[in-house]
Design a protein around this motif. Sequence first.
Motif, PDB file in Angstrom:
ATOM      1  N   LYS A  58      41.925 -67.908 -85.522  1.00 36.91           N
ATOM      2  CA  LYS A  58      42.114 -66.609 -84.865  1.00 36.91           C
ATOM      3  C   LYS A  58      43.448 -66.585 -84.106  1.00 36.91           C
ATOM      4  O   LYS A  58      44.204 -65.618 -84.180  1.00 36.91           O
ATOM      5  CB  LYS A  58      40.937 -66.366 -83.919  1.00 36.91           C
ATOM      6  N   SER A  59      43.737 -67.670 -83.387  1.00 42.47           N
ATOM      7  CA  SER A  59      44.989 -67.769 -82.640  1.00 42.47           C
ATOM      8  C   SER A  59      46.192 -67.802 -83.590  1.00 42.47           C
ATOM      9  O   SER A  59      47.214 -67.171 -83.325  1.00 42.47           O
ATOM     10  CB  SER A  59      44.973 -69.016 -81.769  1.00 42.47           C
ATOM     11  N   MET A  60      46.067 -68.537 -84.700  1.00 45.95           N
ATOM     12  CA  MET A  60      47.157 -68.624 -85.666  1.00 45.95           C
ATOM     13  C   MET A  60      47.468 -67.251 -86.259  1.00 45.95           C
ATOM     14  O   MET A  60      48.632 -66.879 -86.404  1.00 45.95           O
ATOM     15  CB  MET A  60      46.803 -69.597 -86.789  1.00 45.95           C
ATOM     16  N   ASN A  61      46.425 -66.483 -86.577  1.00 49.78           N
ATOM     17  CA  ASN A  61      46.653 -65.152 -87.129  1.00 49.78           C
ATOM     18  C   ASN A  61      47.371 -64.254 -86.134  1.00 49.78           C
ATOM     19  O   ASN A  61      48.234 -63.452 -86.514  1.00 49.78           O
ATOM     20  CB  ASN A  61      45.326 -64.524 -87.553  1.00 49.78           C
ATOM     21  N   LYS A  62      47.041 -64.379 -84.851  1.00 55.49           N
ATOM     22  CA  LYS A  62      47.716 -63.590 -83.829  1.00 55.49           C
ATOM     23  C   LYS A  62      49.190 -63.967 -83.744  1.00 55.49           C
ATOM     24  O   LYS A  62      50.066 -63.107 -83.634  1.00 55.49           O
ATOM     25  CB  LYS A  62      47.032 -63.816 -82.473  1.00 55.49           C
ATOM     26  N   GLN A  63      49.496 -65.266 -83.808  1.00 54.92           N
ATOM     27  CA  GLN A  63      50.877 -65.731 -83.746  1.00 54.92           C
ATOM     28  C   GLN A  63      51.656 -65.316 -85.002  1.00 54.92           C
ATOM     29  O   GLN A  63      52.831 -64.948 -84.913  1.00 54.92           O
ATOM     30  CB  GLN A  63      50.932 -67.250 -83.578  1.00 54.92           C
ATOM     31  N   MET A  64      51.009 -65.377 -86.161  1.00 54.79           N
ATOM     32  CA  MET A  64      51.678 -64.995 -87.410  1.00 54.79           C
ATOM     33  C   MET A  64      52.020 -63.501 -87.408  1.00 54.79           C
ATOM     34  O   MET A  64      53.034 -63.097 -87.970  1.00 54.79           O
ATOM     35  CB  MET A  64      50.791 -65.315 -88.610  1.00 54.79           C
ATOM     36  N   ALA A  65      51.183 -62.688 -86.767  1.00 53.90           N
ATOM     37  CA  ALA A  65      51.439 -61.251 -86.713  1.00 53.90           C
ATOM     38  C   ALA A  65      52.682 -60.944 -85.883  1.00 53.90           C
ATOM     39  O   ALA A  65      53.336 -59.919 -86.094  1.00 53.90           O
ATOM     40  CB  ALA A  65      50.225 -60.527 -86.137  1.00 53.90           C
ATOM     41  N   LYS A  66      53.047 -61.815 -84.948  1.00 55.73           N
ATOM     42  CA  LYS A  66      54.220 -61.596 -84.093  1.00 55.73           C
ATOM     43  C   LYS A  66      55.535 -61.866 -84.812  1.00 55.73           C
ATOM     44  O   LYS A  66      56.578 -61.414 -84.373  1.00 55.73           O
ATOM     45  CB  LYS A  66      54.145 -62.501 -82.862  1.00 55.73           C
ATOM     46  N   ILE A  67      55.487 -62.613 -85.903  1.00 57.76           N
ATOM     47  CA  ILE A  67      56.711 -63.019 -86.594  1.00 57.76           C
ATOM     48  C   ILE A  67      57.303 -61.832 -87.346  1.00 57.76           C
ATOM     49  O   ILE A  67      56.617 -61.154 -88.102  1.00 57.76           O
ATOM     50  CB  ILE A  67      56.430 -64.180 -87.570  1.00 57.76           C
ATOM     51  N   GLN A  68      58.587 -61.586 -87.122  1.00 56.40           N
ATOM     52  CA  GLN A  68      59.300 -60.528 -87.824  1.00 56.40           C
ATOM     53  C   GLN A  68      60.102 -61.168 -88.956  1.00 56.40           C
ATOM     54  O   GLN A  68      61.032 -61.933 -88.703  1.00 56.40           O
ATOM     55  CB  GLN A  68      60.258 -59.799 -86.863  1.00 56.40           C
ATOM     56  N   VAL A  69      59.737 -60.864 -90.189  1.00 60.35           N
ATOM     57  CA  VAL A  69      60.417 -61.453 -91.342  1.00 60.35           C
ATOM     58  C   VAL A  69      61.538 -60.521 -91.774  1.00 60.35           C
ATOM     59  O   VAL A  69      61.299 -59.354 -92.088  1.00 60.35           O
ATOM     60  CB  VAL A  69      59.432 -61.665 -92.511  1.00 60.35           C
ATOM     61  N   PRO A  70      62.783 -61.003 -91.761  1.00 57.70           N
ATOM     62  CA  PRO A  70      63.877 -60.141 -92.215  1.00 57.70           C
ATOM     63  C   PRO A  70      63.787 -59.901 -93.719  1.00 57.70           C
ATOM     64  O   PRO A  70      63.466 -60.806 -94.487  1.00 57.70           O
ATOM     65  CB  PRO A  70      65.134 -60.933 -91.858  1.00 57.70           C
TER      66      PRO A  70
END
Length: 46
Positions: A23-35
């Motif tokens: 659950k925590s990993m999914n939250k962190q992955m959602a924050k990543i902005q992929v150019p």
Amino acid sequence: MSPGLLGFVVVALIGFALYFLIKSMNKQMAKIQVPREGDADDRKAE
């Protein structure tokens, strides 16, 4: 001889820990902005 209650508790705790880690990993992955490639081309043109 079976693992009994202690074995169940250990497996349950590992399961809960895994659930909260995912659950925590999914939250962190959602924050990543992929150019995207188009964005890089627009910046080079400026």
